[in-house]
Design a protein around this motif. Structure first.
Motif, PDB file in Angstrom:
ATOM      1  N   ALA A 284       0.160 -23.950 -14.055  1.00 57.65           N
ATOM      2  CA  ALA A 284      -0.526 -23.971 -12.761  1.00 57.65           C
ATOM      3  C   ALA A 284       0.372 -24.557 -11.675  1.00 57.65           C
ATOM      4  O   ALA A 284       0.403 -24.064 -10.538  1.00 57.65           O
ATOM      5  N   ILE A 285       1.111 -25.594 -12.011  1.00 56.04           N
ATOM      6  CA  ILE A 285       2.025 -26.206 -11.044  1.00 56.04           C
ATOM      7  C   ILE A 285       3.164 -25.247 -10.703  1.00 56.04           C
ATOM      8  O   ILE A 285       3.548 -25.094  -9.534  1.00 56.04           O
ATOM      9  N   GLN A 286       3.699 -24.593 -11.706  1.00 56.70           N
ATOM     10  CA  GLN A 286       4.784 -23.638 -11.468  1.00 56.70           C
ATOM     11  C   GLN A 286       4.334 -22.513 -10.539  1.00 56.70           C
ATOM     12  O   GLN A 286       5.053 -22.120  -9.615  1.00 56.70           O
ATOM     13  N   LYS A 287       3.142 -21.989 -10.785  1.00 58.28           N
ATOM     14  CA  LYS A 287       2.633 -20.888  -9.960  1.00 58.28           C
ATOM     15  C   LYS A 287       2.293 -21.340  -8.547  1.00 58.28           C
ATOM     16  O   LYS A 287       2.573 -20.631  -7.568  1.00 58.28           O
ATOM     17  N   ALA A 288       1.674 -22.522  -8.430  1.00 58.00           N
ATOM     18  CA  ALA A 288       1.256 -23.009  -7.115  1.00 58.00           C
ATOM     19  C   ALA A 288       2.445 -23.392  -6.238  1.00 58.00           C
ATOM     20  O   ALA A 288       2.328 -23.460  -5.011  1.00 58.00           O
TER      21      ALA A 288
END
Length: 319
Positions: A284-288
């Motif tokens: 989620a952090i990578q995508k956001a």
């Protein structure tokens, strides 16, 4: 008292202390002897039949009727049954396992001395076949006998060593030791940790037997699969595995929990486990933060905290 199909009590409260987690299964099963047998068959399927990757189709406790009926309770209602790889083996489908796999399952069932039933052997005149399903059907006394047999088989191989006493010809008394220098005290800590993660279901006895080794190996396999760890999954909780646990718990998880993308998924528990939950938060952090992530050299949101992701999180990578 409401009873399940096997005559054992229904457990209506999913938070009951009678229920416990076992490897590979979402939800819980009845603790104690039942958990020992269900753990054994799940791991047997995983290791000898087909991969069981804990997911949305590996089920345990659920208060509901027997499928296809409106009265009575399923053995799932007391935590006495598990469904394994349900999407691959849907209820009603016949022979979803290959012939050799079915033969291996039936051969293993003999080991349980009639205390475990497989849905693949259901009588078609009474019920649909259910290849995913395994359930406890024996009496409490019979289940205990078989569970004790499994415990002896998995925890009974204890190496005995004699430590030199120095300056005396008398050998030190033989003591139950563990695995390659891991003390009994440390083994208990490892067992408690893995039990809290739902990976270990044995006794907290300080004995580094086969059940403990298998649990450590599963922890290591999760680290390799979800976290990209490169150390071997050998079942030995050595310095590298200890450093990994401490890095995940004390460095990675606190850093991940600070990011809004992680917080939107809910609270991240600091448990030292790099499993699907932590991988989901990292993804989620990578995508956001995709622009920043790719500028640093990231090319895929894989949920693994490698050097590039750690740089973005502003933490040192695992070494």
């Amino acid at each position: 008292m409401a009873l399940c199909q096997n005559g054992w009590p229904v457990i209506f409260d999913s938070t009951s202390s009678q229920l416990t987690r076992i490897p590979k299964i979402i939800g819980k099963v009845h603790g104690g002897d039942v958990a020992v047998i269900l753990t054994d068959i799940v791991l047997y399927v995983d290791q000898h039949i087909e991969d069981v990757d804990q997911g949305e189709d590996d089920w345990g406790h659920a208060v509901r009727p027997v499928r296809g009926k409106t009265k009575g309770y399923s053995n799932h209602a007391g935590g006495y049954a598990v469904d394994v790889n349900a999407m691959r083996h849907p209820r009603g489908a016949i022979n979803t396992f290959a012939a050799a796999q079915r033969a291996a399952i039936r051969a293993r069932l003999k080991y349980y001395e009639g205390t475990l039933r497989w849905g693949g052997d259901y009588n078609l005149l009474i019920s649909k076949r259910d290849d995913m399903h395994f359930e406890i059907v024996g009496s409490p006394a019979a289940v205990k006998r078989v569970a004790d047999k499994i415990r002896r088989a998995t925890e009974g191989k204890v190496e005995e060593v004699t430590k030199p006493t120095g300056g005396t010809s008398k050998p030190a008394p033989k003591t139950k030791t563990v695995w390659k220098g891991v003390s009994a005290k440390d083994t208990k800590k490892i067992q408690k940790l893995l039990k809290s993660l739902g990976i270990y279901t044995g006794e907290i006895d300080g004995i580094y037997g086969e059940m403990t080794r298998s649990a450590v190996k599963r922890y290591q396999e999760r680290a390799r699969k979800y976290g990209g760890a490169t150390f071997k999954a050998d079942g030995y909780w050595g310095p590298t595995t200890q450093r990994w646990y401490e890095w995940v718990r004390n460095t990675l998880q606190p850093a991940v929990a600070k990011w809004a993308a992680s917080q939107r998924l809910g609270k991240l528990v600091r448990d030292g486990d790099y499993g699907p939950v932590l991988a989901k938060h990292v993804t989620a952090i990578q995508k956001a933060n995709w622009t920043r992530y790719t500028k640093l050299g990231g090319g895929k949101a894989d949920g693994q905290a490698g050097a590039i992701t750690c740089r973005m999180l502003d933490i040192p990578p695992f070494k």
